[in-house]
Structure formats: structure tokens, C-alpha cells
Design an enzyme around this catalytic site. Sequence first.
Site, PDB file in Angstrom:
ATOM      1  N   GLY A  27     -39.346  20.324  -7.967  1.00 40.11           N
ATOM      2  CA  GLY A  27     -39.415  18.863  -7.972  1.00 40.11           C
ATOM      3  C   GLY A  27     -40.077  18.383  -9.244  1.00 40.11           C
ATOM      4  O   GLY A  27     -41.288  18.570  -9.418  1.00 40.11           O
ATOM      5  N   GLY A  29     -40.332  15.251 -10.360  1.00 43.59           N
ATOM      6  CA  GLY A  29     -40.682  13.841 -10.330  1.00 43.59           C
ATOM      7  C   GLY A  29     -42.105  13.624 -10.811  1.00 43.59           C
ATOM      8  O   GLY A  29     -42.749  14.534 -11.358  1.00 43.59           O
ATOM      9  N   TRP A  31     -44.954  13.329  -9.212  1.00 40.84           N
ATOM     10  CA  TRP A  31     -45.973  14.151  -8.560  1.00 40.84           C
ATOM     11  C   TRP A  31     -45.876  15.603  -9.009  1.00 40.84           C
ATOM     12  O   TRP A  31     -46.866  16.238  -9.362  1.00 40.84           O
ATOM     13  CB  TRP A  31     -45.839  14.023  -7.051  1.00 40.84           C
ATOM     14  CG  TRP A  31     -46.874  14.679  -6.196  1.00 40.84           C
ATOM     15  CD1 TRP A  31     -46.664  15.234  -4.961  1.00 40.84           C
ATOM     16  CD2 TRP A  31     -48.289  14.829  -6.441  1.00 40.84           C
ATOM     17  NE1 TRP A  31     -47.843  15.717  -4.442  1.00 40.84           N
ATOM     18  CE2 TRP A  31     -48.854  15.485  -5.325  1.00 40.84           C
ATOM     19  CE3 TRP A  31     -49.110  14.475  -7.500  1.00 40.84           C
ATOM     20  CZ2 TRP A  31     -50.206  15.793  -5.240  1.00 40.84           C
ATOM     21  CZ3 TRP A  31     -50.477  14.788  -7.425  1.00 40.84           C
ATOM     22  CH2 TRP A  31     -51.001  15.437  -6.307  1.00 40.84           C
ATOM     23  N   SER A 131     -50.278   9.753  -8.836  1.00 33.93           N
ATOM     24  CA  SER A 131     -49.882  10.612  -9.951  1.00 33.93           C
ATOM     25  C   SER A 131     -50.160   9.978 -11.317  1.00 33.93           C
ATOM     26  O   SER A 131     -50.527  10.679 -12.267  1.00 33.93           O
ATOM     27  CB  SER A 131     -48.403  10.985  -9.827  1.00 33.93           C
ATOM     28  OG  SER A 131     -47.584   9.837  -9.776  1.00 33.93           O
ATOM     29  N   LYS A 182     -50.409   7.547   6.560  1.00 33.04           N
ATOM     30  CA  LYS A 182     -51.013   6.446   5.799  1.00 33.04           C
ATOM     31  C   LYS A 182     -49.969   5.668   5.012  1.00 33.04           C
ATOM     32  O   LYS A 182     -50.194   4.508   4.647  1.00 33.04           O
ATOM     33  CB  LYS A 182     -52.124   6.965   4.889  1.00 33.04           C
ATOM     34  CG  LYS A 182     -51.708   8.042   3.902  1.00 33.04           C
ATOM     35  CD  LYS A 182     -51.062   7.540   2.642  1.00 33.04           C
ATOM     36  CE  LYS A 182     -50.520   8.673   1.819  1.00 33.04           C
ATOM     37  NZ  LYS A 182     -49.845   8.246   0.586  1.00 33.04           N
ATOM     38  N   ASP A 235     -56.936   9.178   1.534  1.00 35.15           N
ATOM     39  CA  ASP A 235     -55.588   8.899   1.055  1.00 35.15           C
ATOM     40  C   ASP A 235     -55.141   7.498   1.454  1.00 35.15           C
ATOM     41  O   ASP A 235     -54.469   6.798   0.693  1.00 35.15           O
ATOM     42  CB  ASP A 235     -54.622   9.946   1.624  1.00 35.15           C
ATOM     43  CG  ASP A 235     -53.354  10.075   0.805  1.00 35.15           C
ATOM     44  OD1 ASP A 235     -53.177   9.324  -0.166  1.00 35.15           O
ATOM     45  OD2 ASP A 235     -52.518  10.940   1.141  1.00 35.15           O
TER      46      ASP A 235
END
Length: 327
Positions: A27, A29, A31, A131, A182, A235
Site C-alpha cells: 500500500g 498511499g 499512510w 500521516s 473512532k 486516536d
Amino acid sequence: MDANVTSPISIDAQQAQKQSAELTILGAGAWGTALASLVEKNNHTVCLWSRSSEMSLADAVQDAHVILSAVSMKGVPSVAAQLKELNIPPETIIVTATKGLDPETTRTPSQIFHDTFPDNPIVVLSGPNLSKEIDRGLPAATVAASSHPEAAEAVQYLFSSDTFRVYSSPDPLGAELGGTLKNVIAIAVGICEGLDLGSNARSALMTRALPEMIRIGTHLGGQAETFVGLSGLGDMLATCTSVLSRNYRVGYGLAQGKSLDQILEELGSTAEGVNTTNVLVQIANREGIPVPISRQVYHLLNGKITPQEAVEALMERDLKAEACLLT
């Protein structure tokens, strides 16, 4: 989970701290890229892979001590299935940094990976980690949670630095659910802010959201104390109070009269809270879990009510004693 507790691991904490380790991040992206940067700063070798990479998945994970999945929730089942075909060694640590629920099975990413790789140690990485702030080198903290303590410790040392503090936890499901649930609350807070309801309303909403998260999380197998830690309350605070949060921006946009499709197009990236809300209400209906805040977000996302009607529905609920967090 017994297999996870007893299986050997390919890298221990001492190696992660003092020697170079091979890590593959799936991944590319925001993050995944931020996590790759953190590991590279600790002088470990990182291979960043995505579906658009020229390198095959088999080549990307061939020498990896640790495989970290940072793909979106919708990509987790297919990535797990592809990895299964590659005969990943049982000592390879698999880390999941995805926050969401699978709409087909209602499982979390770690549950999907554990079912696919019952002999591998699985670690959940979750916390208040925006991020863009991590990319700027701003200080942050997170949690590495696993039923395999040596694997959690190894991941702890892989990512820890003078700007990124990693705590360990024995509750992977709780840490994962905190980071997942969350996102629904962040949409609700975004609505509150978009309607300009004030600090009192925002504080009340977030405070009452915590017992809702604990109620769901403990029912599904997480530990209550996890939800008041970094991967739960921490978070939630970060995601509900920052315009960097995609889920917050979804709620804010809805309160401004934008359509969900328009908001998601403007974001240009995934807001996991949208899918999570739909799956969460499915679980709540099946299990009989009271989720008043999440249910109003669900109605709003599905065009059943307006933002103003969602607020009214919450304010008109039956009066009750606050009593404790779990009520």
C-alpha cells in the site's frame, strides 16, 4: 490464537533495534508511505509495493522479515488471498495498519489475516497517527498490539524513533476496533462542527462516544482499558479535532449541504468511516448492541435524515443517569 503465541518469529527485538531488517509495506498511499519513511530512518530496508508497482507481489515479499499491510479495507481480503498463494514462512511477522470492517464478513483486518495465516504472528499497528503530521516529522505515538509479545516488541523497535514512540499491547482486537470505530465518531463530530453547534456540544458528543466505542469493542472481544488508551481515546481525539481527518471532513461536508458523492470525490482518497458505519450498524443489529450515535450517522450517510434531524434525535433520547462509561 494459540498458534500465534507459540510460533517462532523471523526477527526479534534486538535485531530490530541493532541490525537491518527487511520489511515490505503493501500500500503506497499516504499512510504506507509515511510508515516506510519511519522505518527507513531507522536504517532498515523497505520495499514499498502497490497494485500499480512494476514489481510482482511475490518478489516484493520474498526476503521480508515483516510484511505490513496498509491497503484500504476493501483491498485487504484480496491481498491476504494473494499472499496465501505465496507460501509465506510461518516465522514472518504480518502487521496490519488498516482501520475498517469487511462488509462481506464483518471481520477486522487482523481477523482476516489470522484466519488466512494461523501460524504467523499478527500485529496491529494503531494510534493517533495523521500521516501528514508524521511526514513533517512532528512527534506522535502509536500502539503495536499482538497476542505474540515478541512480535509486538520487534515491531515496536522497527518503528520507534525520537519522533515516533511505539507502545506494546496484548489486545490486538481492541486496538484495531478503537482505531476503526473512532472513524464513525469523527464523521459525527464533523457534522457538529459543520453545523457550528459549539464547544459544549462537541465535548458532550465525544465524551458520550467513548462508552459507545467501549460497549461495541468489549462485546466483540476487546479489553475495556484499551479503548481509553492511544488506539482508542487517543486516536478519537486526533481524528475528531483535525481538518486533516478525512472522516471529519465527510461529516463537515454533509453539514454544509454537500452530497456524500461530492465529498468523497473532493477528498480523492478513502474515508473508511463511511463503510465502517454501514458494517457497524449491521453488527449492532445482529448482536443487539445499542449504538445511538453511530446509528444517526448511518441514517445520515444513507440519506434517511438531515444533519439537523440527527442532532435532534440524539438530544431527544430518554433521560438517564450517566453512571459509568459502559452505560
